[in-house]
Design a protein around this motif. Structure first.
Motif, mmCIF file in Angstrom:
data_model
loop_
_atom_site.group_PDB
_atom_site.id
_atom_site.type_symbol
_atom_site.label_atom_id
_atom_site.label_comp_id
_atom_site.label_asym_id
_atom_site.label_seq_id
_atom_site.Cartn_x
_atom_site.Cartn_y
_atom_site.Cartn_z
ATOM 1 N N UNK A 99 54.227 48.974 3.492
ATOM 2 C CA UNK A 99 53.434 48.905 4.125
ATOM 3 C C UNK A 99 53.576 47.296 4.786
ATOM 4 N N UNK A 100 53.810 47.473 6.457
ATOM 5 C CA UNK A 100 53.889 45.871 6.804
ATOM 6 C C UNK A 100 52.962 45.493 8.341
ATOM 7 N N UNK A 101 52.212 44.298 7.564
ATOM 8 C CA UNK A 101 51.298 43.764 8.568
ATOM 9 C C UNK A 101 52.287 42.288 9.095
ATOM 10 N N UNK A 102 50.988 41.930 9.721
ATOM 11 C CA UNK A 102 51.099 41.083 10.611
ATOM 12 C C UNK A 102 49.758 39.851 10.656
ATOM 13 N N UNK A 103 49.637 38.515 10.270
ATOM 14 C CA UNK A 103 48.126 38.002 10.525
ATOM 15 C C UNK A 103 48.375 37.019 10.511
ATOM 16 N N UNK A 104 48.587 35.632 11.189
ATOM 17 C CA UNK A 104 48.430 34.807 11.057
ATOM 18 C C UNK A 104 48.074 33.524 12.289
ATOM 19 N N UNK A 105 47.796 32.384 12.074
ATOM 20 C CA UNK A 105 46.302 31.719 12.725
ATOM 21 C C UNK A 105 47.279 31.910 14.579
ATOM 22 N N UNK A 106 46.539 32.785 15.075
ATOM 23 C CA UNK A 106 47.294 32.560 16.482
ATOM 24 C C UNK A 106 46.307 32.762 17.620
ATOM 25 N N UNK A 107 45.900 32.875 18.750
ATOM 26 C CA UNK A 107 45.096 32.943 19.638
ATOM 27 C C UNK A 107 45.379 34.489 20.082
ATOM 28 N N UNK A 108 43.874 35.319 20.141
ATOM 29 C CA UNK A 108 43.712 36.803 20.569
ATOM 30 C C UNK A 108 45.043 37.119 21.622
ATOM 31 N N UNK A 109 45.018 36.188 22.624
ATOM 32 C CA UNK A 109 46.365 36.453 23.455
ATOM 33 C C UNK A 109 48.129 36.657 22.798
ATOM 34 N N UNK A 110 47.648 35.721 21.738
ATOM 35 C CA UNK A 110 49.116 35.926 20.678
ATOM 36 C C UNK A 110 49.037 37.094 20.767
ATOM 37 N N UNK A 111 48.369 37.692 20.063
ATOM 38 C CA UNK A 111 47.873 39.554 18.837
ATOM 39 C C UNK A 111 48.996 40.286 19.869
ATOM 40 N N UNK A 112 49.002 40.182 21.542
ATOM 41 C CA UNK A 112 48.796 41.555 22.232
ATOM 42 C C UNK A 112 49.968 41.305 22.603
ATOM 43 N N UNK A 113 50.408 39.275 22.616
ATOM 44 C CA UNK A 113 52.542 39.515 22.755
ATOM 45 C C UNK A 113 52.894 40.025 21.621
ATOM 46 N N UNK A 114 52.596 40.197 20.815
ATOM 47 C CA UNK A 114 52.912 40.132 19.491
ATOM 48 C C UNK A 114 53.131 42.158 19.999
ATOM 49 N N UNK A 115 51.983 42.380 20.048
ATOM 50 C CA UNK A 115 52.572 44.075 19.583
ATOM 51 C C UNK A 115 53.046 44.474 20.914
ATOM 52 N N UNK A 116 53.453 43.705 22.059
ATOM 53 C CA UNK A 116 53.826 43.697 23.298
ATOM 54 C C UNK A 116 55.688 44.211 22.494
ATOM 55 N N UNK A 117 55.633 43.256 21.885
ATOM 56 C CA UNK A 117 57.288 43.847 21.538
ATOM 57 C C UNK A 117 57.294 44.677 20.441
ATOM 58 N N UNK A 118 56.821 45.218 20.227
ATOM 59 C CA UNK A 118 56.908 46.509 19.358
ATOM 60 C C UNK A 118 58.015 46.608 17.997
ATOM 61 N N UNK A 119 57.270 45.875 17.546
ATOM 62 C CA UNK A 119 57.941 45.012 16.234
ATOM 63 C C UNK A 119 58.361 46.080 14.788
ATOM 64 N N UNK A 120 58.696 46.459 14.180
ATOM 65 C CA UNK A 120 58.673 48.009 12.861
ATOM 66 C C UNK A 120 57.909 46.742 11.960
ATOM 67 N N UNK A 121 56.122 47.231 12.461
ATOM 68 C CA UNK A 121 55.020 46.800 11.474
ATOM 69 C C UNK A 121 54.130 47.919 11.380
ATOM 70 N N UNK A 122 52.864 47.748 10.737
ATOM 71 C CA UNK A 122 52.100 49.348 11.013
ATOM 72 C C UNK A 122 50.656 48.416 11.358
ATOM 73 N N UNK A 123 50.436 47.379 11.269
ATOM 74 C CA UNK A 123 49.268 46.214 12.004
ATOM 75 C C UNK A 123 49.850 44.946 12.626
ATOM 76 N N UNK A 124 49.383 44.873 13.365
ATOM 77 C CA UNK A 124 49.298 43.095 13.770
ATOM 78 C C UNK A 124 47.627 43.004 14.619
ATOM 79 N N UNK A 125 47.534 41.177 13.435
ATOM 80 C CA UNK A 125 45.726 40.836 14.297
ATOM 81 C C UNK A 125 45.976 39.017 13.864
ATOM 82 N N UNK A 126 45.268 38.771 14.459
ATOM 83 C CA UNK A 126 45.581 37.393 14.635
ATOM 84 C C UNK A 126 44.289 36.485 14.139
#
Length: 213
Positions: A99-126
């Motif tokens: 299971x692959x996730x992304x979670x870092x100290x970023x803004x809420x906007x960054x969360x959406x920008x990261x999801x827009x990249x459609x990385x091969x992940x199961x989860x993205x949050x900030x």
């Protein structure tokens, strides 16, 4: 056995050079000067936000970020900001059944920008979306809940000694420090990293071989 891998964002997945350069331009100092002061702040173990206060003591990061947005110069995350090994390593980990996730100290906007990249992940949050930031234990409680597994089965990958390695280890996770960006290079041999990092790597492409079930 590790069954989930969660990644920090800045200087782990993203090269932050363009964004730091944009901040230097915004406050009207040369990029070289800004990066030098940022380096001094980094070396002393202080929060990045303190860099701005050397130039403007009353600097409010959140307010200035909003002003940048209103001026059309807001935060952007582009494919070109990804380190070259990001997509290949994330996909290889998923191919292993992790299971692959992304979670870092970023803004809420960054969360959406990261999801827009459609990385091969199961989860993205900030942290901006969760309302809690590293190194707080509550941040890693959110990571554990998202991965839906035991803490000791999660590997957290980051470049920062205090926010990533030490904090994740204290929360019971396995830890990986990637030696890149100013923090990763500065702290790769640090005694606390040597104590708390399960692995120190130079490329994310090393992870599938290390974490294969």
């Amino acid at each position: 056995m590790v069954t989930a891998v969660v990644f920090d964002v800045g200087e782990t997945l993203l090269d932050d050079s363009r964004e730091w350069g944009a901040w230097a331009d915004w406050i009207g100092v040369s990029r070289h000067t800004f990066s030098t002061v940022l380096g001094a702040v980094t070396a002393s173990g202080r929060d990045n936000a303190e860099t701005f206060r050397y130039f403007r003591p009353d600097f409010d990061v959140a307010h200035e970020r909003q002003l940048r947005e209103e001026a059309g110069l807001g935060e952007q995350i582009q494919e070109s900001d990804l380190y070259p090994d990001v997509r290949s390593s994330l996909q290889a980990l998923r191919d292993l059944g992790l299971w692959v996730g992304v979670a870092g100290n970023q803004t809420a906007r960054a969360g959406q920008l990261l999801r827009d990249l459609e990385l091969p992940t199961d989860f993205v949050a900030t942290s901006g979306e969760w309302g809690v930031a590293k190194p707080a234990r509550a941040f890693f409680d959110q990571v554990i809940a998202a991965a839906a597994t035991k803490a000791e089965k999660i590997a957290y990958v980051g470049d920062h000694r205090d926010n990533d390695v030490v904090a994740a280890k204290a929360a019971g996770l396995r830890t990986v420090l990637v030696r890149r960006g100013p923090w990763g290079h500065l702290w790769a041999e640090d005694p606390l990293v040597q104590r708390d990092a399960d692995w120190v790597i130079d490329s994310l492409d090393e992870l599938p071989g290390l974490l294969a079930p």
